[in-house]
Design an enzyme around this catalytic site. Structure first.
Site, short mmCIF file in Angstrom:
data_model
loop_
_atom_site.label_atom_id
_atom_site.label_comp_id
_atom_site.label_asym_id
_atom_site.label_seq_id
_atom_site.Cartn_x
_atom_site.Cartn_y
_atom_site.Cartn_z
N SER A 184 33.82 41.32 32.51
CA SER A 184 33.93 40.89 33.68
C SER A 184 33.01 39.66 33.79
O SER A 184 33.34 38.59 33.14
CB SER A 184 33.46 41.61 34.33
OG SER A 184 33.95 41.87 36.20
N LEU A 185 31.83 40.01 34.47
CA LEU A 185 31.16 38.68 34.63
C LEU A 185 30.63 38.37 32.70
O LEU A 185 29.91 36.97 32.96
CB LEU A 185 29.39 38.59 35.80
CG LEU A 185 28.84 40.43 34.71
CD1 LEU A 185 27.46 39.32 34.33
CD2 LEU A 185 28.73 40.83 36.29
N ARG A 225 30.29 32.24 42.04
CA ARG A 225 31.49 33.98 42.08
C ARG A 225 31.26 35.44 42.02
O ARG A 225 31.77 35.81 43.22
CB ARG A 225 31.93 33.86 40.59
CG ARG A 225 32.49 35.98 39.76
CD ARG A 225 32.87 35.50 38.51
NE ARG A 225 33.54 36.82 38.11
CZ ARG A 225 33.26 38.44 37.84
NH1 ARG A 225 31.76 38.10 38.05
NH2 ARG A 225 34.05 38.40 37.23
N HIS A 255 38.11 44.03 40.37
CA HIS A 255 39.04 43.33 40.21
C HIS A 255 40.21 44.62 41.19
O HIS A 255 41.12 45.55 40.19
CB HIS A 255 38.46 43.81 38.95
CG HIS A 255 37.67 43.69 38.16
ND1 HIS A 255 37.94 42.35 37.66
CD2 HIS A 255 36.64 43.85 37.18
CE1 HIS A 255 37.24 41.54 36.80
NE2 HIS A 255 35.97 42.87 37.06
N GLN A 273 28.83 43.89 35.17
CA GLN A 273 27.78 44.33 36.31
C GLN A 273 27.55 46.62 36.25
O GLN A 273 28.82 46.42 35.97
CB GLN A 273 28.25 44.07 38.03
CG GLN A 273 27.57 44.02 38.64
CD GLN A 273 28.03 43.51 40.20
OE1 GLN A 273 29.08 43.30 40.21
NE2 GLN A 273 27.58 44.31 41.03
N GLN A 317 41.18 36.70 37.00
CA GLN A 317 40.36 37.67 36.76
C GLN A 317 39.40 38.78 37.74
O GLN A 317 39.46 40.31 37.40
CB GLN A 317 38.66 37.16 35.25
CG GLN A 317 38.19 38.73 35.09
CD GLN A 317 36.89 38.37 34.70
OE1 GLN A 317 36.16 37.68 35.68
NE2 GLN A 317 36.13 38.12 33.54
#
Length: 309
Positions: free
Chosen positions: A90-91, A115, A196, A11, A245
């Protein structure tokens, strides 16, 4: 023999117009966008290609980025470039798992939509945040966060750039301590929540319910997980890692170093922006680092990689 690693951004990389030339010039990429339209029941192309207020909203951002990066991947692989290993920030890890054969495009898009919604709604808007700490090592940043409540390390991006996450007021209170430790700057990140961080553990648990419905497939190549920076060859570990995660630190620098240790010497950042290429310059300048965010870039990079192989 050279090894190719595909890298996918997280992101913040999103830009208006991302992937539009792939959509217009590649039937494979166009099919990916059309699949997402059908799966999500809204027009992902208008969110990716036209000025709007949704592209930077976490739930839509995540679906748009995964769609775009995987649409590009389809055409890149059609050009004859295939990865030996993959990783995503991440994503972006969902794209890496699809590239590694561990889940279908459809499951990735549906799961990332869940998510994104869970993360978007995890904490009240404005109560949490993130900030990039420049000029300190991960150890130095963690030494400060260990002394401050409600602030933890979100991303170990590269030497000299560590992202912290937590309650907004706690990050503001910690900022003088980072500067006292030698930080050059502490820059707020434009996000809607403390991603996170332990504050998203509940979101991870809810996400796990969806992850249990995914049709997990044997991996055709390994990928490296954000959570531990370890090489994953057994898909049975993946749903727990993706659950964790959401609330764990992203070990990006460590992940890239692990790929290099495994023999990857050609890296391709796939998607909008050049964030991961920038990180690589600070991690290891000796590897071959390429970026594909447009069809024009793809044509050039494919030719260069074929010369190296």
């Amino acid at each position: 023999m050279s090894k190719i690693g595909f890298l996918y951004p997280g992101q913040g990389a999103q830009t208006v117009g991302m992937g539009k030339d792939f959509y217009e010039q590649s039937s494979l990429a166009k099919d990916a966008y059309e699949q997402s339209n059908a799966l999500l029941s809204f027009d992902i192309t208008s969110i990716c290609f036209e000025e709007n207020d949704l592209l930077n909203r976490t739930d839509y951002t995540q679906a748009a980025l995964v769609t775009t990066c995987l649409a590009m991947t389809r055409e890149i692989e059609n050009q004859g470039i295939h990865p030996d290993m993959a990783a995503g920030l991440s994503l972006g890890e969902y794209c890496a798992i699809v590239a590694a054969g561990g889940m279908s495009y459809e499951d990735a898009v549906k799961t990332i939509w869940v998510r994104g919604n869970l993360m978007h709604n995890a904490v009240p808007d404005g109560s949490g945040g993130m900030a990039a700490v420049l000029g300190l090592s991960g150890e130095q940043v963690k030494a400060v966060t260990d002394t401050v409540e409600n602030v933890t390390v979100a991303n170990y991006n590269c030497p000299g750039q560590i992202v912290v996450t937590g309650k907004k007021d706690a990050i503001e209170q910690a900022t003088p301590a980072f500067k006292e430790a030698g930080a050059k700057r502490v820059i707020p990140v434009k996000v809607s929540g403390p991603f996170h961080s332990p504050f998203l553990k509940g979101a991870g648990e809810e996400l796990y319910e969806t992850l249990e419905t995914v049709d997990w497939r044997p991996l055709s190549i390994p990928y490296v997980t954000n959570v531990t920076a370890e090489v994953i060859t057994d898909i049975s570990q993946t749903k727990e890692l993706l659950r964790d995660q959401v609330s764990s630190s992203v070990m990006w620098e460590q992940s890239v170093r692990r790929m290099i240790a495994e023999g990857v010497d050609i890296f391709v950042e796939i998607g909008p922006g050049k964030t991961l290429s920038g990180f690589m310059r600070k991690i290891d300048r000796k590897v071959n680092m390429f970026k594909i965010g447009t069809v024009e870039e793809m044509v050039t990079v494919v030719e260069k990689i074929k010369e190296l192989m």
